[in-house]
Design a protein around this motif. Structure first.
Motif, short mmCIF file in Angstrom:
data_model
loop_
_atom_site.label_atom_id
_atom_site.label_comp_id
_atom_site.label_asym_id
_atom_site.label_seq_id
_atom_site.Cartn_x
_atom_site.Cartn_y
_atom_site.Cartn_z
N ASP A 48 -24.22 -29.53 -8.67
CA ASP A 48 -22.80 -29.34 -8.39
C ASP A 48 -22.02 -29.51 -9.69
OD1 ASP A 48 -20.18 -29.34 -7.52
OD2 ASP A 48 -20.47 -30.86 -5.97
N ASN A 49 -21.83 -28.41 -10.41
CA ASN A 49 -21.13 -28.45 -11.70
C ASN A 49 -19.62 -28.63 -11.56
OD1 ASN A 49 -23.51 -28.17 -13.18
ND2 ASN A 49 -23.47 -25.95 -12.90
N ALA A 50 -19.13 -28.68 -10.31
CA ALA A 50 -17.69 -28.88 -10.10
C ALA A 50 -17.39 -30.24 -9.47
CB ALA A 50 -17.14 -27.77 -9.21
N HIS A 51 -18.39 -31.10 -9.33
CA HIS A 51 -18.19 -32.42 -8.74
C HIS A 51 -17.25 -33.21 -9.65
CE1 HIS A 51 -19.05 -36.49 -7.35
NE2 HIS A 51 -19.57 -35.95 -6.25
N PRO A 52 -16.14 -33.75 -9.11
CA PRO A 52 -15.14 -34.39 -9.96
C PRO A 52 -15.68 -35.58 -10.77
CG PRO A 52 -14.54 -34.57 -7.63
CD PRO A 52 -15.74 -33.71 -7.71
N THR A 53 -16.53 -36.40 -10.18
CA THR A 53 -17.08 -37.54 -10.93
C THR A 53 -17.97 -37.05 -12.06
OG1 THR A 53 -16.96 -38.98 -8.99
CG2 THR A 53 -18.48 -39.64 -10.75
N LEU A 54 -18.77 -36.04 -11.79
CA LEU A 54 -19.66 -35.51 -12.83
C LEU A 54 -18.86 -34.86 -13.96
CD1 LEU A 54 -22.45 -34.00 -10.55
CD2 LEU A 54 -22.45 -36.21 -11.75
N MET A 55 -17.82 -34.14 -13.60
CA MET A 55 -16.97 -33.51 -14.62
C MET A 55 -16.28 -34.58 -15.48
SD MET A 55 -15.47 -30.33 -12.36
CE MET A 55 -14.26 -29.90 -13.58
N THR A 56 -15.79 -35.65 -14.84
CA THR A 56 -15.15 -36.74 -15.58
C THR A 56 -16.15 -37.39 -16.52
OG1 THR A 56 -13.56 -37.15 -13.82
CG2 THR A 56 -13.98 -38.98 -15.34
N ALA A 57 -17.36 -37.65 -16.02
CA ALA A 57 -18.38 -38.27 -16.86
C ALA A 57 -18.72 -37.38 -18.05
CB ALA A 57 -19.63 -38.56 -16.04
N ALA A 58 -18.88 -36.09 -17.83
CA ALA A 58 -19.20 -35.17 -18.93
C ALA A 58 -18.08 -35.16 -19.96
CB ALA A 58 -19.45 -33.76 -18.38
N THR A 59 -16.84 -35.15 -19.51
CA THR A 59 -15.69 -35.16 -20.43
C THR A 59 -15.66 -36.46 -21.23
OG1 THR A 59 -14.40 -33.71 -19.00
CG2 THR A 59 -13.17 -35.08 -20.57
N GLN A 60 -15.84 -37.58 -20.56
CA GLN A 60 -15.80 -38.86 -21.26
C GLN A 60 -16.96 -39.01 -22.23
OE1 GLN A 60 -14.98 -42.30 -18.80
NE2 GLN A 60 -13.27 -41.28 -17.79
N LEU A 61 -18.14 -38.52 -21.88
CA LEU A 61 -19.26 -38.55 -22.83
C LEU A 61 -18.96 -37.70 -24.06
CD1 LEU A 61 -22.32 -38.46 -20.43
CD2 LEU A 61 -21.82 -40.24 -22.12
N ALA A 62 -18.37 -36.52 -23.86
CA ALA A 62 -18.01 -35.67 -25.00
C ALA A 62 -17.02 -36.38 -25.90
CB ALA A 62 -17.45 -34.33 -24.51
N GLU A 63 -16.03 -37.04 -25.31
CA GLU A 63 -15.05 -37.80 -26.10
C GLU A 63 -15.72 -38.94 -26.85
OE1 GLU A 63 -11.38 -36.97 -22.94
OE2 GLU A 63 -12.37 -38.92 -22.95
N TYR A 64 -16.66 -39.61 -26.22
CA TYR A 64 -17.41 -40.69 -26.86
C TYR A 64 -18.14 -40.15 -28.10
CZ TYR A 64 -21.25 -43.95 -27.68
OH TYR A 64 -22.16 -44.78 -28.28
N PHE A 65 -18.85 -39.06 -27.93
CA PHE A 65 -19.62 -38.50 -29.04
C PHE A 65 -18.72 -37.98 -30.17
CE2 PHE A 65 -23.23 -38.33 -26.04
CZ PHE A 65 -24.16 -38.99 -26.83
N GLN A 66 -17.48 -37.65 -29.85
CA GLN A 66 -16.53 -37.21 -30.88
C GLN A 66 -15.82 -38.40 -31.53
OE1 GLN A 66 -14.01 -34.53 -28.66
NE2 GLN A 66 -15.65 -33.07 -28.36
#
Length: 165
Positions: A48-66
């Motif tokens: 489920d690539n549109a699951h809100p929790t998964l999308m939030t986690a992916a965004t926050q991980l990207a921000e962490y790595f940046q």
């Protein structure tokens, strides 16, 4: 884990592909895909690539790595683990960004100073890699030891945090 539906998606990171899992209660796990021996059985999980929790986690991980995020603001669903493991994982969350601790420190933090080996085993089972910062735990002599994502990734995460702390 109960019969609660688990949703999953993959995201990319500078350290390789990451699998994220969530239930309706929160983020259930974060694993590096290349480490198959650490992945749970996902056959019954729903992509489920549109699951809100998964999308939030992916965004926050990207921000962490940046280098733009030092703390994660996402509800965790402790889907796995014994009470002891969960106590260890909670102690990991108290290690500040850019700092490290030792297995002995974690054992003392959970009021079980003699459980150093058990703490190490619990850390090795952490289902929320990076978000529950098991990479911040070092050996008593400061050496890099154990990380489900591999020691190269652990070193990268520590350098990333030291750079942005």
């Amino acid at each position: 884990m109960s019969t609660t539906a688990i949703h999953q998606m993959h995201t990319t990171s500078p350290l390789g592909d990451v699998m994220l899992a969530a239930t309706k209660q929160g983020l259930a796990g974060v694993w590096f895909v290349h480490r198959q021996e650490h992945l749970p059985d996902t056959r019954a999980w729903v992509t489920d690539n549109a699951h809100p929790t998964l999308m939030t986690a992916a965004t926050q991980l990207a921000e962490y790595f940046q280098g733009e995020r030092q703390t994660f603001e996402i509800q965790l669903q402790p889907a796995w683990g014994t009470p002891f493991q969960r106590a260890v994982w909670q102690a990991l969350q108290r290690i500040p960004y850019g700092q490290t601790s030792t297995y002995g420190d974690i054992a003392r933090d959970i009021d079980n100073a003699k459980a150093v080996r058990a703490v190490g085993a619990a850390i090795g089972q952490n289902p929320h890699s990076i978000i529950v910062p098991c990479h911040r735990v070092l050996g008593a002599n400061g050496s890099l030891t154990g990380f489900a994502g591999g020691l190269d990734r652990k070193k990268h995460l520590l350098v990333l945090e030291a750079t942005h702390a």
